[in-house]
Design a protein around this motif. Structure first.
Motif, short mmCIF file in Angstrom:
data_model
loop_
_atom_site.label_atom_id
_atom_site.label_comp_id
_atom_site.label_asym_id
_atom_site.label_seq_id
_atom_site.Cartn_x
_atom_site.Cartn_y
_atom_site.Cartn_z
N VAL A 85 0.83 -1.20 0.00
CA VAL A 85 0.00 0.00 0.00
C VAL A 85 0.87 1.25 0.00
CG1 VAL A 85 -1.64 1.35 1.36
CG2 VAL A 85 -2.00 -1.10 1.05
N GLY A 86 1.95 1.20 0.80
CA GLY A 86 2.85 2.35 0.79
C GLY A 86 3.45 2.58 -0.58
N PHE A 87 3.80 1.48 -1.24
CA PHE A 87 4.31 1.61 -2.61
C PHE A 87 3.27 2.24 -3.53
CE2 PHE A 87 3.96 -0.53 -6.74
CZ PHE A 87 5.05 0.03 -7.38
N ALA A 88 2.03 1.75 -3.42
CA ALA A 88 0.96 2.28 -4.28
C ALA A 88 0.76 3.77 -4.05
CB ALA A 88 -0.34 1.52 -4.03
N MET A 89 0.82 4.19 -2.79
CA MET A 89 0.64 5.61 -2.48
C MET A 89 1.79 6.44 -3.03
SD MET A 89 -0.84 5.33 1.42
CE MET A 89 -0.94 7.12 1.59
N LEU A 90 3.03 5.95 -2.83
CA LEU A 90 4.20 6.69 -3.31
C LEU A 90 4.19 6.80 -4.84
CD1 LEU A 90 7.06 5.32 -1.05
CD2 LEU A 90 6.21 7.66 -1.12
N MET A 91 4.00 5.65 -5.49
CA MET A 91 4.03 5.65 -6.95
C MET A 91 2.82 6.36 -7.53
SD MET A 91 6.87 4.32 -7.77
CE MET A 91 7.54 5.04 -6.27
N GLY A 92 1.67 6.23 -6.87
CA GLY A 92 0.49 6.95 -7.35
C GLY A 92 0.70 8.44 -7.31
N ALA A 93 1.29 8.94 -6.20
CA ALA A 93 1.58 10.37 -6.10
C ALA A 93 2.56 10.80 -7.19
CB ALA A 93 2.14 10.69 -4.72
N ASP A 94 3.56 9.93 -7.43
CA ASP A 94 4.54 10.28 -8.46
C ASP A 94 3.91 10.29 -9.85
OD1 ASP A 94 7.33 10.85 -9.18
OD2 ASP A 94 7.18 8.95 -10.25
N LEU A 95 3.03 9.33 -10.10
CA LEU A 95 2.36 9.31 -11.41
C LEU A 95 1.51 10.55 -11.61
CD1 LEU A 95 1.31 5.58 -11.85
CD2 LEU A 95 3.15 6.82 -12.97
N ILE A 96 0.88 11.01 -10.54
CA ILE A 96 0.10 12.25 -10.65
C ILE A 96 1.01 13.41 -11.03
CG2 ILE A 96 -1.23 13.94 -9.33
CD1 ILE A 96 -2.41 11.61 -7.75
N LEU A 97 2.19 13.47 -10.40
CA LEU A 97 3.14 14.53 -10.74
C LEU A 97 3.61 14.38 -12.19
CD1 LEU A 97 5.32 14.65 -7.50
CD2 LEU A 97 3.56 16.28 -8.22
N ILE A 98 3.83 13.12 -12.61
CA ILE A 98 4.24 12.89 -13.99
C ILE A 98 3.17 13.36 -14.96
CG2 ILE A 98 4.71 11.09 -15.69
CD1 ILE A 98 6.18 9.55 -13.52
N LEU A 99 1.90 13.05 -14.63
CA LEU A 99 0.80 13.49 -15.48
C LEU A 99 0.73 15.01 -15.57
CD1 LEU A 99 -2.08 11.04 -14.48
CD2 LEU A 99 -0.69 11.02 -16.55
N ARG A 100 0.91 15.67 -14.44
CA ARG A 100 0.89 17.12 -14.45
C ARG A 100 2.02 17.68 -15.30
NH1 ARG A 100 0.14 19.79 -8.66
NH2 ARG A 100 0.16 21.61 -10.06
N GLU A 101 3.20 17.07 -15.16
CA GLU A 101 4.33 17.53 -15.96
C GLU A 101 4.08 17.28 -17.45
OE1 GLU A 101 7.61 15.44 -14.39
OE2 GLU A 101 7.84 16.74 -12.63
N GLN A 102 3.47 16.13 -17.77
CA GLN A 102 3.15 15.86 -19.16
C GLN A 102 2.13 16.84 -19.70
OE1 GLN A 102 1.92 11.75 -19.16
NE2 GLN A 102 4.03 10.98 -19.29
N ASP A 103 1.13 17.16 -18.87
CA ASP A 103 0.13 18.14 -19.29
C ASP A 103 0.77 19.50 -19.56
OD1 ASP A 103 -1.86 16.29 -19.14
OD2 ASP A 103 -2.52 16.86 -17.12
N VAL A 104 1.67 19.88 -18.65
CA VAL A 104 2.36 21.17 -18.85
C VAL A 104 3.20 21.12 -20.12
CG1 VAL A 104 4.12 22.71 -17.91
CG2 VAL A 104 2.36 21.76 -16.41
N ALA A 105 3.91 19.98 -20.30
CA ALA A 105 4.75 19.85 -21.50
C ALA A 105 3.91 19.85 -22.77
CB ALA A 105 5.58 18.57 -21.41
N MET A 106 2.77 19.13 -22.72
CA MET A 106 1.89 19.10 -23.89
C MET A 106 1.32 20.47 -24.18
SD MET A 106 -0.12 15.51 -23.28
CE MET A 106 -1.25 15.83 -24.64
#
Length: 683
Positions: free
Chosen positions: A224-245
């Motif tokens: 669960v800790g992994f899911a929370m950490l990676m989920g938060a990171d994926l959200i940041l990645i998505l935001r960065e991709q949105d900004v880049a796009m």
């Protein structure tokens, strides 16, 4: 048999594992949706990790809740099943997360190991996790909760899987160091945190399996800790991709300026924020940039465009927002609205003048000094009523006017330009429909010799546009050349003219000579024109010497050698060639010498001023040169007896104009030919 928990005991672990399974299942579903929507391999791998973790947590919860050894057999086998798949999915996630190249060999090896392990797990009592399971006991936790516990030694498969997990952890650390070296600090920290948690949970599980400690497995919390950490990171990645796009969607990649979409969006915000003010936009286009781009390479052209963008940005400063619309077209939008339209127009004109002055300075590229001029169109608008696309269109119309007026200047939009553009659009669309529906007409104007005998004729296209009446060729021919309709129009004229000539020949009507048809420079330059002309002649059955194509001097300006080669090919087929409007363009004796010509047509502007000394001498020189080169000469545009007499006196052998006959439709010309008698006195 495991005894029930004592009275007052609190159940924490089993409900906790079910809760962990719920969290992980939710993460798996959301990641799957993200993978589908964004077509992201990283999201798909994360979804697989969460799904396998969900299965593992449910299996552990069922194992701890088992009332007997027999009831624990299925959960133990299920846990081993999901643990194997979890290792495989973790490897895939780490590979995707750290962008591992050439991943296929590792996947194939792990997939083979997973298949063998799962087969063994399905055919072994209690699965592959424990060996020689004969009895069970209960683990009593401090808060009174009892958990089922099978007493046995870990199997060799268990040891092997833990070693494999250790290898994946080591490989992940290696990938982590590579990511950190590349400067991706956040990815390194998150991955290292996950590996530490995974390693700790794996060590704690091994201690439980070997009987060193008696407690519950922490693997659920780790996952669960992994899911929370990676989920938060994926959200940041998505935001960065949105900004880049968004950056990519609204930023020109070559120059770094805002693109058309960004300028339109900014204009919308501009108008919403200042409904009472006035804004303005400038549209800038480089003059003859295509020549530079083709002559010095596209790489040099790109360097020039980047320098142009830099100069425009400097000229705009904070007063305007610069942008690149595309190609060699740039724009600038006033950053702040003005109180009145006059102030907005003055500000944008000053800016446009500054931009043109900045671009007029030489561009130093290495040892080359390049001069690149530009033209600009400007337009103002009322913020409360502005339509962004319309504002840019107005500036583009003004730019077009600047180009027509000689280039390297600024022109402002006026309402008349819009009406002209609408008229042009209606004309082009009407012409397109007329060509498609065969609604055009060919009129024919005879040519006569000095004795008044018919010596040929010219086919002239006419367009009667319903309620708008007769449209002048001087209006629609340039538009056809500009829009590319000239190819369809020219082929229609050739086909219709040749068909009519063949019909006259079948009816025994003597047209007195050849039929002349105008061919645009754009037609002549198009690949395959010679072959299409030959096909039309074969299709109509016209003898090639009965056809004369008339070209203008501009046909030879772009590629003289290519033009000469095509004209020689046409002449070799028997078709005659005449140089039309001689004297109005870049006339030269070398052009007459080099082109394979049969005739020269003297432009009517010389005929109109035949009494003027200069015109008279020029016409005489043309007639004498043509005689030396054995070329026919036709003077066009003759409207009165004075002009006819002067031309005959100068030795011009053929005449064409209203004095002889107006252009007539084919039936009327047929009647004119039948009834024609000498109406012009012989000189």
């Amino acid at each position: 048999m495991v005894l029930p928990p004592p009275a007052g005991a609190t159940a924490i672990v089993v409900p906790g594992y079910f809760a962990c399974a719920g969290v992980l299942a939710f993460a798996a579903v959301m990641s799957t949706l993200g993978a589908v929507v964004r077509r992201s391999r990283l999201h798909l791998c994360f979804a697989l990790v969460c799904a396998c973790s969900t299965g593992a947590c449910l299996a552990i919860a069922r194992y701890y809740s088992a009332p007997s050894l027999a009831a624990a057999e299925a959960p133990m086998r299920d846990f081993a099943f999901w643990a194997v798949l979890l290792l495989y999915s973790v490897f895939a996630f780490v590979a995707a997360y750290t962008r591992v190249p050439r991943q296929r060999p590792g996947f194939v090896v792990l997939l083979a190991l997973a298949a063998i392990t799962l087969y063994e797990n399905a055919h072994t009592p209690f699965g592959i996790w424990l060996t020689a399971v004969e009895r069970s006991s209960a683990i009593v936790l401090p808060w009174g909760e009892r958990l089922f516990h099978a007493q046995a030694l870990p199997s060799l498969w268990n040891v092997g899987l833990r070693l494999l997990a250790l290898a994946i952890v080591g490989w992940g650390v290696w990938r982590l160091l590579g990511r950190k070296g590349a400067g991706d600090r956040r990815a390194g920290l998150l991955l290292s945190a996950y590996l530490v948690v995974l390693f700790a949970a794996s060590v704690q599980g091994a201690l439980i399996d070997f009987g060193v400690v008696r407690t519950f497995h922490w693997i659920g919390l780790a996952l669960v800790g992994f899911a929370m950490l990676m989920g938060a990171d994926l959200i940041l990645i998505l935001r960065e991709q949105d900004v880049a796009m968004r950056e990519q969607a609204f930023r020109d990649p070559l120059t770094g300026l805002a693109n058309r979409g960004a300028l339109l969006e900014r204009l919308c915000l501009h108008c919403d924020a200042a409904r009472a003010g006035f804004g303005a936009v400038a549209h800038v286009n480089l003059d003859h940039f295509k020549v530079l781009n083709e002559a010095l390479s596209h790489e040099v052209g790109d360097r020039v465009l980047r320098e142009v963008a830099s100069r425009i940005a400097c000229a705009c400063g904070e007063a305007a927002i610069p942008g690149r619309i595309g190609g060699d077209e740039f724009a600038a939008l006033l950053a702040a609205p003005a109180a009145t339209r006059q102030e907005a127009e003055q500000a944008i004109r000053r800016l446009a003048d500054d931009i043109l002055r900045a671009l007029a300075a030489p561009f130093v590229l290495g040892e080359q000094d390049l001069h690149v001029a530009a033209s600009a169109g400007i337009a103002s608008f009322e913020c409360a009523r502005a339509q962004p696309a319309e504002s840019f269109a107005h500036a583009a119309l003004a730019l077009r006017e600047a180009k027509k007026s000689g280039r390297h200047q600024v022109r402002a939009f006026a309402p008349g330009l819009q009406s002209d553009a609408e008229t042009r659009f209606r004309t082009v669309e009407g012409l397109r429909r007329a060509i498609a529906s065969d609604a055009l007409q060919l009129h024919y104007q005879p040519q006569v010799d000095a004795a008044g005998r018919v010596a040929g004729m010219e086919a002239l296209v006419r367009w009667l546009d319903g309620p708008h009446g007769l449209v002048s060729p001087a209006t629609f021919i340039p538009l056809a050349e500009e829009t590319g309709l000239i190819h369809a129009l020219g082929e229609w004229t050739l086909r219709r003219g040749c068909a009519q000539l063949a019909a006259w020949r079948r009816e025994g009507i003597d047209t007195g000579g050849t039929l002349s048809i105008n061919v645009s420079p754009w037609q002549l330059a198009r690949p395959g024109f010679v072959e299409r002309l030959a096909h039309i002649l074969r299709e109509s059955g016209v003898d090639p010497p009965a056809l004369t194509i008339e070209i203008t001097e501009s046909a030879a300006l772009y590629d003289l050698q290519e033009t000469i080669a095509r004209l020689h090919a046409i002449r070799a087929s028997g078709v005659r060639i005449a140089l039309d409007d001689f004297g109005t363009g870049y006339s030269s004796l070398s052009l007459v010498r080099d082109l394979p010509l049969d005739a020269i047509k003297i432009d009517q502007s010389f005929v109109r001023g035949i009494d003027a000394g200069a015109n008279r001498h020029l016409v005489k020189a043309v007639v004498e040169i043509a005689a030396e080169l054995r070329l026919d000469v036709v003077a066009e545009g003759i409207e009165n007896e004075r002009e006819r007499s002067a031309l005959l006196e100068l030795g011009c052998p053929k005449l064409q104009g209203f004095l002889v006959c107006r252009p007539l439709p084919a039936p009327e010309l047929t009647a004119w030919l039948a009834a024609h008698e000498l109406k012009i006195p012989v000189a």
